[in-house]
Design a protein around this motif. Structure first.
Motif, PDB file in Angstrom:
ATOM      1  N   LEU A 213       0.832  -1.213   0.000  1.00 30.70           N
ATOM      2  CA  LEU A 213       0.000   0.000   0.000  1.00 30.70           C
ATOM      3  C   LEU A 213       0.867   1.263   0.000  1.00 30.70           C
TER       4      LEU A 213
ATOM      5  N   GLN B 256      -8.556   5.062   4.781  1.00 28.99           N
ATOM      6  CA  GLN B 256      -9.847   5.723   4.502  1.00 28.99           C
ATOM      7  C   GLN B 256     -11.003   5.033   5.214  1.00 28.99           C
ATOM      8  N   THR B 257     -11.160   3.735   5.011  1.00 28.30           N
ATOM      9  CA  THR B 257     -12.321   3.006   5.535  1.00 28.30           C
ATOM     10  C   THR B 257     -12.337   2.995   7.056  1.00 28.30           C
TER      11      THR B 257
ATOM     12  N   TYR C 106      -5.575 -13.506   2.392  1.00 31.35           N
ATOM     13  CA  TYR C 106      -4.761 -12.302   2.625  1.00 31.35           C
ATOM     14  C   TYR C 106      -3.952 -12.400   3.931  1.00 31.35           C
TER      15      TYR C 106
ATOM     16  N   PRO D  12      -7.477  -0.866   6.442  1.00 32.04           N
ATOM     17  CA  PRO D  12      -6.341  -0.471   5.606  1.00 32.04           C
ATOM     18  C   PRO D  12      -5.167  -1.428   5.679  1.00 32.04           C
TER      19      PRO D  12
ATOM     20  N   ASN E   2     -21.333  -3.610  -6.473  1.00 31.16           N
ATOM     21  CA  ASN E   2     -22.700  -3.101  -6.728  1.00 31.16           C
ATOM     22  C   ASN E   2     -22.723  -1.579  -6.666  1.00 31.16           C
TER      23      ASN E   2
ATOM     24  N   TYR F 227     -12.979  -4.422  -2.159  1.00 30.55           N
ATOM     25  CA  TYR F 227     -12.130  -3.255  -1.924  1.00 30.55           C
ATOM     26  C   TYR F 227     -12.064  -2.348  -3.145  1.00 30.55           C
TER      27      TYR F 227
ATOM     28  N   PRO G   1     -11.390 -10.602  -2.756  1.00 30.88           N
ATOM     29  CA  PRO G   1     -11.623  -9.338  -2.048  1.00 30.88           C
ATOM     30  C   PRO G   1     -11.684  -8.140  -2.996  1.00 30.88           C
TER      31      PRO G   1
ATOM     32  N   TYR H  32      -3.001   3.736   3.199  1.00 32.75           N
ATOM     33  CA  TYR H  32      -4.118   4.613   2.817  1.00 32.75           C
ATOM     34  C   TYR H  32      -5.283   4.266   3.736  1.00 32.75           C
TER      35      TYR H  32
ATOM     36  N   GLY I 155     -14.015  -0.162  -3.537  1.00 31.94           N
ATOM     37  CA  GLY I 155     -15.407   0.100  -3.897  1.00 31.94           C
ATOM     38  C   GLY I 155     -16.151  -1.172  -4.152  1.00 31.94           C
ATOM     39  N   ASP I 156     -17.183  -1.416  -3.370  1.00 33.26           N
ATOM     40  CA  ASP I 156     -18.022  -2.602  -3.566  1.00 33.26           C
ATOM     41  C   ASP I 156     -18.577  -2.585  -4.985  1.00 33.26           C
TER      42      ASP I 156
ATOM     43  N   GLY J  61     -17.397   2.281   4.724  1.00 34.36           N
ATOM     44  CA  GLY J  61     -16.424   1.985   3.672  1.00 34.36           C
ATOM     45  C   GLY J  61     -16.915   2.615   2.390  1.00 34.36           C
ATOM     46  N   THR J  62     -18.149   2.266   2.013  1.00 36.08           N
ATOM     47  CA  THR J  62     -18.717   2.801   0.770  1.00 36.08           C
ATOM     48  C   THR J  62     -18.936   4.302   0.840  1.00 36.08           C
TER      49      THR J  62
HETATM   50  C1  LIG Z   1      -8.882  -7.296   1.686  1.00 31.52           C
HETATM   51  C2  LIG Z   1      -9.334  -5.878   1.889  1.00 31.52           C
HETATM   52  C3  LIG Z   1      -8.397  -4.843   1.841  1.00 31.52           C
HETATM   53  C4  LIG Z   1      -8.808  -3.529   2.062  1.00 31.52           C
HETATM   54  N1  LIG Z   1      -7.853  -2.534   2.079  1.00 31.52           N
HETATM   55  C5  LIG Z   1      -8.243  -1.257   2.350  1.00 31.52           C
HETATM   56  C6  LIG Z   1      -7.266  -0.205   2.408  1.00 31.52           C
HETATM   57  O1  LIG Z   1      -6.069  -0.438   2.209  1.00 31.52           O
HETATM   58  N2  LIG Z   1      -7.681   1.060   2.710  1.00 31.52           N
HETATM   59  C7  LIG Z   1      -8.995   1.347   2.941  1.00 31.52           C
HETATM   60  O2  LIG Z   1      -9.313   2.508   3.209  1.00 31.52           O
HETATM   61  N3  LIG Z   1      -9.955   0.366   2.866  1.00 31.52           N
HETATM   62  C8  LIG Z   1      -9.601  -0.910   2.581  1.00 31.52           C
HETATM   63  N4  LIG Z   1     -10.554  -1.897   2.514  1.00 31.52           N
HETATM   64  C9  LIG Z   1     -11.964  -1.571   2.818  1.00 31.52           C
HETATM   65  C10 LIG Z   1     -12.818  -1.548   1.558  1.00 31.52           C
HETATM   66  O3  LIG Z   1     -12.487  -0.439   0.777  1.00 31.52           O
HETATM   67  C11 LIG Z   1     -14.296  -1.517   1.972  1.00 31.52           C
HETATM   68  O4  LIG Z   1     -14.596  -2.729   2.612  1.00 31.52           O
HETATM   69  C12 LIG Z   1     -15.196  -1.325   0.740  1.00 31.52           C
HETATM   70  O5  LIG Z   1     -15.109  -0.002   0.295  1.00 31.52           O
HETATM   71  C13 LIG Z   1     -16.676  -1.666   1.021  1.00 31.52           C
HETATM   72  O6  LIG Z   1     -17.189  -0.873   2.066  1.00 31.52           O
HETATM   73  P1  LIG Z   1     -17.876  -1.608   3.312  1.00 31.52           P
HETATM   74  O7  LIG Z   1     -16.985  -2.674   3.768  1.00 31.52           O
HETATM   75  O8  LIG Z   1     -18.271  -0.544   4.276  1.00 31.52           O
HETATM   76  O9  LIG Z   1     -19.163  -2.305   2.716  1.00 31.52           O
HETATM   77  P2  LIG Z   1     -20.721  -1.663   2.689  1.00 31.52           P
HETATM   78  O10 LIG Z   1     -20.612  -0.336   2.095  1.00 31.52           O
HETATM   79  O11 LIG Z   1     -21.181  -1.827   4.096  1.00 31.52           O
HETATM   80  O12 LIG Z   1     -21.371  -2.664   1.695  1.00 31.52           O
HETATM   81  C14 LIG Z   1     -21.986  -3.860   2.123  1.00 31.52           C
HETATM   82  C15 LIG Z   1     -23.116  -4.180   1.155  1.00 31.52           C
HETATM   83  O13 LIG Z   1     -24.059  -3.104   1.106  1.00 31.52           O
HETATM   84  C16 LIG Z   1     -24.295  -2.659  -0.242  1.00 31.52           C
HETATM   85  N5  LIG Z   1     -24.378  -1.195  -0.289  1.00 31.52           N
HETATM   86  C17 LIG Z   1     -23.664  -0.331   0.469  1.00 31.52           C
HETATM   87  N6  LIG Z   1     -23.921   0.940   0.118  1.00 31.52           N
HETATM   88  C18 LIG Z   1     -24.824   0.887  -0.890  1.00 31.52           C
HETATM   89  C19 LIG Z   1     -25.480   1.887  -1.708  1.00 31.52           C
HETATM   90  N7  LIG Z   1     -25.270   3.193  -1.546  1.00 31.52           N
HETATM   91  N8  LIG Z   1     -26.319   1.465  -2.675  1.00 31.52           N
HETATM   92  C20 LIG Z   1     -26.529   0.136  -2.855  1.00 31.52           C
HETATM   93  N9  LIG Z   1     -25.953  -0.855  -2.128  1.00 31.52           N
HETATM   94  C21 LIG Z   1     -25.111  -0.474  -1.161  1.00 31.52           C
HETATM   95  C22 LIG Z   1     -23.068  -3.128  -0.987  1.00 31.52           C
HETATM   96  O14 LIG Z   1     -23.424  -3.385  -2.351  1.00 31.52           O
HETATM   97  C23 LIG Z   1     -22.625  -4.380  -0.288  1.00 31.52           C
HETATM   98  O15 LIG Z   1     -23.295  -5.494  -0.873  1.00 31.52           O
HETATM   99  C24 LIG Z   1     -10.176  -3.233   2.300  1.00 31.52           C
HETATM  100  C25 LIG Z   1     -11.121  -4.260   2.319  1.00 31.52           C
HETATM  101  C26 LIG Z   1     -10.709  -5.581   2.111  1.00 31.52           C
HETATM  102  C27 LIG Z   1     -11.736  -6.685   2.150  1.00 31.52           C
END
Ligand SMILES: Cc1cc2nc3c(=O)[nH]c(=O)nc-3n(C[C@H](O)[C@H](O)[C@H](O)COP(=O)(O)OP(=O)(O)OC[C@H]3O[C@@H](n4cnc5c(N)ncnc54)[C@H](O)[C@@H]3O)c2cc1C
Ligand SMILES: CCCCC/C=C/C(=O)SCCNC(=O)CCNC(=O)[C@H](O)C(C)(C)COP(=O)(O)OP(=O)(O)OC[C@H]1O[C@@H](n2cnc3c(N)ncnc32)[C@H](O)[C@@H]1OP(=O)(O)O
Length: 658
Positions: A100, A136-137, A230, A175, A424, A419, A415, A134, A421-422, A142-143
């Motif tokens: 990273l 952010q989450t 991972y 992160p 969907n 990561y 993953p 980085y 950005g989900d 996360g989203t």
């Molecule tokens: C292996 C791994 C490494 C990572 N590394 C990093 C990193 O280095 N730095 C960092 O900052 N982050 C990191 N992340 C975090 C990752 O970026 C987030 O997990 C990702 O952005 C998804 O956000 P969330 O987990 O909050 O899921 P959510 O946003 O909670 O999503 C869960 C579900 O809800 C749905 N959903 C959520 N919001 C909406 C919407 N507005 N409309 C429709 N459906 C929705 C999604 O489609 C999904 O099915 C990592 C994650 C993983 C698994």
């Protein structure tokens, strides 16, 4: 072994020509191989016991390899460019726990730091005087980036920002490189100045001492624990208790805070602070190509070596790849992986073009880049993850062994559906762009949509359709995608007409919106495949190579039409009675590709060391390798071959009076 050698001999594919094409020329391939051979011959990277290591051993070995690569191998091999660094990391294998730093921390400084900030921080980062991540989450977000809770409150008296985690859910969570190794982080946080919340901005925060690596004052930091895979990455957590940083730790290329706390807005778009995510998304389609092409190399080679069932008296058992079901499964995936390759090339080119325009403060391509990189990242990571699992299943029981190489590939790829950005969520971003373009087409007859959205004005089913014609295939897609976009847009406006507010109307149409984004992205991929194999570089290839690429293009294009035939029929693009003809064209093209299958995967040019698979060895000596592999199993190494559990438990059971 003879079988795979015989198939290679019989194949008419010019394998080397295709390898050079895929890697950008002979020189790139030779350099890649030079780097690979340096790693393979270095005992630091030995993988004999890789599959038998614990989570902590894996992590420690991964950090050791990363540091060795940076301090020894890169200087010795004079590794500089992105391609060479990538060749190095991909042959080392596993997750690079320091990745990273180069993949997100440095690009964020480059993309969003002022010139002065770049001059200050990039030399430190380039020379590994600091290690970044980085962050952010958060635990709760996360989203929804705009919903991040971490605060950065400006103190004009001290000209500092106070970085704070106000709630449990604001603790940074996930992160990579954060949990153990990072000394600094890019921290997206809510910028608050003069009592006003200016939204999410990026800050550089020191996390650990450069003297003894202990956490800085106000920082609580660690690793979030075991994950689906991972194991070699220290995904971490990070909690701030009023941590102070200097004003100029706010990355200030686009927006600034003056010493008195005055906020200067970005002249262009606030979304430029999302730039690093777009960069990684654009690259994830190439990552998807690499992961799926490795899985296919393993599955195709094994399906040539493996024989199962004597189907005619006196004859050898049948090769797996001579079963039509197996051919269909794996050769349609071969077509898919080339589809991902071509669209990844186009997406990265679009990113580079957009970035050069942004440097001139020209924002014109940014919306298209965001929409395209979002859709392509989502579809390519979906296809790769599903494709790797399909390859595993196609290899039967041995596919389920760690020695097959599939579990690592799947754990490393899946993953990426989440990561950056989900998927969907990103497809909904693509849909938002499509609905917006459609509105502009409807409201302004003089407006011509971007080339990849041309179906909004050009969709017509060809007369006397020829399913082998690329132009006719594209026309069918144009009809289908336009119908999907119309259906989604109509659903949104129907919601608004019955009084739903914008969110409810949008949310009610979410399934149709995602579907239109998926359909659009598949159209973009098919168009990219067709256009790229029509370019001069391919036209200069040997005729047979061109022929095989055309077969793969037809399979990729028509197989999606078959699988989503309902959408094409509903759009009036095809008729149910035409489905059999489409099946026949696909089947005939698969049969054409079958003799070239082993050479197509050889062209991906992965050394056995990279594949880490007893099933995917280039020499096909699978069973010898399998027997050799099991000799390293610690479970088989107890005195007299009797495991300690016998004396502890099993013997009592065997002797119990029941
Ligand atoms: C292996 C791994 C490494 C990572 N590394 C990093 C990193 O280095 N730095 C960092 O900052 N982050 C990191 N992340 C975090 C990752 O970026 C987030 O997990 C990702 O952005 C998804 O956000 P969330 O987990 O909050 O899921 P959510 O946003 O909670 O999503 C869960 C579900 O809800 C749905 N959903 C959520 N919001 C909406 C919407 N507005 N409309 C429709 N459906 C929705 C999604 O489609 C999904 O099915 C990592 C994650 C993983 C698994
Ligand atoms: C090597 C790999 C290692 C992997 C390590 C992993 C690292 C990580 O995971 S880092 C964290 C990744 N996290 C995410 O990707 C978060 C996903 N969420 C988002 O990106 C955003 O929240 C969003 C895009 C889903 C929504 O952003 P928001 O600000 O709420 O924007 P709107 O949806 O309201 O749209 C407004 C407007 O902005 C445009 N836009 C949004 N994002 C971008 C962008 N990145 N670039 C350009 N433009 C963007 C969007 O299109 C809208 O435009 P209009 O329709 O014209 O209004």
């Amino acid at each position: 072994m003879e079988t795979i050698a015989a198939e290679r001999k019989a194949s008419k594919l010019a394998t080397k020509e295709l390898t050079y094409f895929l890697y950008g020329g002979e020189e790139m391939v030779l350099r890649k191989r030079e780097i690979e051979n340096a790693v393979i011959s270095d005992p630091t990277y030995d993988i004999t016991k890789y599959h038998y290591l614990t989570r902590e051993e894996l992590f420690e070995q991964a950090v050791k390899k990363s540091v060795h690569s940076i301090t020894k191998l890169m200087p010795e091999l004079d590794i500089l460019g992105v391609f060479e660094r990538h060749s190095l990391t991909s042959v080392i294998g596993g997750e690079n726990p320091l990745s990273l730093h180069t993949d997100m921390f440095m690009p964020t400084i480059t993309g969003q730091g002022s010139d002065e900030q770049q001059e200050k921080w990039l030399p430190l980062a380039t020379n590994y005087k600091i290690i970044g991540c980085y962050a952010q989450t958060e635990m709760g977000h996360g989203t929804y980036v705009r919903g991040l809770e971490t605060t950065a409150t400006y103190d004009p008296v001290k000209q500092e920002f106070d970085i704070h985690s106000p709630t449990l859910t604001s603790i940074k969570w996930w992160p990579g490189t954060l949990g153990v190794n990072a000394t600094h982080a890019i921290v997206p946080a809510r910028l608050i100045t003069k009592g006003e919340d200016k939204g999410i901005h990026n800050f550089i925060v020191q996390l650990r001492s450069l003297d003894n690596h202990t956490a800085m004052k106000g920082i609580t930091i660690g690793d979030i624990g075991p994950k689906f895979g991972y194991a070699e990455m220290d995904n971490g957590f990070l909690k701030f208790e009023h941590v102070r940083i200097p004003r100029d730790n706010l990355l200030m290329r686009f927006s600034q805070v003056l010493p008195d706390g005055t906020y200067v807005r970005p002249k262009t778009s606030s979304k430029l602070s999302y730039g690093t995510m777009v960069l990684i998304r654009a690259g994830l389609s190439k990552f998807s190509f690499e992961m799926l092409s490795r899985a296919l190399t393993i599955a195709i080679r094994y399906s040539i070596v493996r024989r199962q069932t004597q189907n005619r008296p006196g004859e050898a058992e049948t090769q797996l790849l001579d079963y039509v079901n197996q051919q269909h499964t794996l050769i349609t995936l071969l077509a898919t992986v080339f589809g991902i390759y071509f669209v990844s090339q186009d997406t990265i080119q679009l990113y580079v073009k957009t970035q050069s325009q942004l440097n001139e403060e020209n924002m014109e391509l940014l919306p298209e880049l965001h929409a395209s990189s979002s859709g392509v990242k989502a579809i390519s990571t979906n296809l790769a993850s599903q494709g790797i699992e399909t390859c595993r299943i196609a290899c039967g029981g041995h596919g389920y062994s760690l020695s097959s190489g599939f579990p690592f590939l799947y754990q490393s790829t899946t993953p990426s559906m989440t990561y950056e950005g989900d998927n969907n969520v990103l497809l909904l971003q693509t849909a938002r762009y499509l609905i917006k373009i459609r509105k502009e087409v409807q409201e302004d007859p003089s407006y011509s949509p971007p080339d990849n959205v041309n179906y909004l004005t050009e969709a017509v089913r060809p007369r006397n359709i020829n399913f082998r014609s690329p132009q006719h295939q594209l026309a069918l897609y144009q009809c289908m995608v336009r119908a999907c976009v119309d259906r989604a847009a109509t659903k949104v406006s129907q919601g608004e007409k019955i009084g739903l507010d914008y969110f409810d109307a949008w949310n009610a149409a979410a399934v149709e919106l995602i579907q239109c984004a998926e359909a659009h992205t598949h159209y973009v991929m098919v168009k990219s495949f067709i256009e790229n194999i029509d370019k001069e570089e391919v036209r200069n290839m040997s005729p047979y190579n061109q022929f095989i690429l055309k077969c793969l293009s037809d399979i990729f294009s028509l197989n999606y039409i078959l699988n989503k035939s309902g959408l094409f029929i509903e759009a009036g693009a095809i008729y149910g009675r035409e489905l059999n003809e489409i099946r026949e064209v696909i089947q005939s093209q698969i049969l054409e590709v079958r003799p070239a299958a082993v050479s197509l995967v050889d062209a991906f040019d992965y050394p056995d060391f990279v594949l880490r698979s007893v099933l995917g060895r280039k020499d096909g000596d699978v069973y010898t390798a399998m027997w050799e592999w099991v000799q390293h199993n610690p479970r088989n190494k107890h005195k007299n071959g009797v495991h300690p559990v016998y004396k502890k438990y099993t013997r009592k059971l065997l002797r119990a009076k029941m």
